[in-house]
Design an enzyme around this catalytic site. Structure first.
Site, short mmCIF file in Angstrom:
data_model
loop_
_atom_site.label_atom_id
_atom_site.label_comp_id
_atom_site.label_asym_id
_atom_site.label_seq_id
_atom_site.Cartn_x
_atom_site.Cartn_y
_atom_site.Cartn_z
N SER A 130 52.99 32.83 91.50
CA SER A 130 53.22 33.31 90.13
C SER A 130 54.32 32.53 89.44
O SER A 130 55.29 32.10 90.08
CB SER A 130 53.60 34.80 90.16
OG SER A 130 54.05 35.25 88.90
N GLU A 154 56.44 33.89 87.85
CA GLU A 154 57.64 34.72 87.97
C GLU A 154 58.59 34.22 89.05
O GLU A 154 59.74 34.64 89.10
CB GLU A 154 57.26 36.17 88.23
CG GLU A 154 56.62 36.87 87.04
CD GLU A 154 57.60 37.08 85.89
OE1 GLU A 154 58.80 37.26 86.15
OE2 GLU A 154 57.16 37.07 84.73
N TYR A 176 59.22 41.78 91.82
CA TYR A 176 57.90 41.14 91.91
C TYR A 176 58.04 39.64 92.13
O TYR A 176 57.38 39.06 93.00
CB TYR A 176 57.10 41.41 90.63
CG TYR A 176 55.81 40.62 90.53
CD1 TYR A 176 54.69 41.01 91.24
CD2 TYR A 176 55.73 39.48 89.73
CE1 TYR A 176 53.51 40.28 91.16
CE2 TYR A 176 54.56 38.76 89.64
CZ TYR A 176 53.46 39.15 90.36
OH TYR A 176 52.29 38.43 90.28
#
Length: 329
Positions: free
Chosen positions: A124, A126, A148
């Site tokens: 991701s 992120e 996350y």
């Protein structure tokens, strides 16, 4: 010739749904790993076996791979909401991070026995949410800024460790990618559903966080195509999957209202500081040159097309192919 067999975790989600549809179209056999008690909705036929597995249970996760001996694994399953991960970091770590380790272990064991498994791990953007570098590419230092992101960073790193031990594994570093299948827990679908409701007469304002936060939003179907490209080529490295374009939340909102026929929208939107995230000040935009140069993948759907498809879908859900403009005059 025996068709390839793919095991797909996270089959209940947006990407899992689209990926299974595409693999069936390509003639692959698919093992769809679903949360216990859930089913996979598909509009096409094909050889799809549903296997309920709790990804928080490492032994069950390893067993489904051992039992089905897939040629390819697409690991999409995760607690996929950044905001949700703040409320339950323990579950996020257990599902998102540890399931990746269990999958890599099982795939490595099959490979050691002579059945070479290829893994596409859904990493991701992120993992870069705390970065000061823009745009980000495969060499950008990992710097998560949420539970996350941290869980994804652990899985991403463990995939690299497994690769060094002989497993074929590609980290697909997925930047935000949207479709009408997105849950309204995500800001993009929250926007398009809210705008559609306002367009047909709702008086409830659209409540958002930081309108200046910038992200690289693509189309989910394009990102799924990228993951299949990595699988078919048995890619064995890290690849940013992104559009290379950055847009603010405010741009997304303005485009959605424009599609709905509402040019003056500022008074219809309010902000709530509780929705602001620590990473909102980071311009998360990916550099997809590597996957383009090595495999020819390019996104086919532009930002405006993404927003338009989602708004029109949400209008249709409310029984309005076109907004009733008089209701919001």
């Amino acid at each position: 010739m025996t068709p390839p067999r793919a095991l797909v975790t996270g089959a209940n989600g947006q990407d899992g749904h689209l990926l299974i549809e595409e693999l069936v179209t390509l003639g692959w056999d698919v093992v769809a790993v679903v949360r216990p008690g859930r089913a996979v909705g598909r509009s096409s036929g094909g050889n799809v076996v549903m296997s309920p597995v709790d990804l928080a249970d490492p032994e069950s996760t390893r067993r489904v791979i051992t039992d089905h001996a897939p040629d390819h694994i697409f690991h999409l399953g995760a607690v996929s909401s950044v905001s949700e991960s703040w409320h339950d970091p323990l579950t996020t770590a257990g599902v998102t991070a540890m399931s990746t380790v269990a999958i890599l272990e099982a795939a490595s064991a099959l490979t050691d026995l002579g059945h070479r498994v290829h893994v596409v791990n859904a990493s991701s953007a992120e993992i870069f949410a705390g970065s000061t570098i823009t745009p980000q590419d495969e060499t950008t230092p990992i710097a998560p800024a949420s539970p996350y992101g941290a869980a994804k960073a652990y899985g991403h790193t463990m995939a690299g460790v497994a690769r060094s031990k002989g497993l074929q594994v590609a980290n697909a570093i997925l930047y935000p990618h949207e479709s009408p299948l997105r849950s309204t827990r995500f800001v993009t679908r929250k926007i398009t559903a809210g705008v559609a409701a306002i367009a047909v007469g709702s008086t409830e304002p659209l409540v958002l966080g930081n309108l200046d936060a910038r992200r690289d939003w693509g189309w989910a179907g394009d990102h799924v195509s990228a993951m299949i490209t990595l699988a078919v080529n048995r890619a064995n490295d890290d690849y940013v999957v992104a559009t290379g374009e950055s847009h603010s939340v405010g741009e997304f909102v303005a485009t959605a209202f424009e599609v709905a026929g509402i040019p003056e929208w500022e008074h219809l939107v309010t902000t709530d500081p509780s929705f602001v995230r620590p990473a909102d000040g980071v311009d998360l935009v990916g550099d997809p040159r590597r996957i383009r140069d090595e495999f020819g993948w390019r996104p086919r759907t532009g930002f405006t097309e993404v927003v338009e498809a989602m708004v029109r879908h949400d209008l249709a859900l409310l029984g309005a192919d076109q907004p009733r403009r008089a209701a919001i005059a």
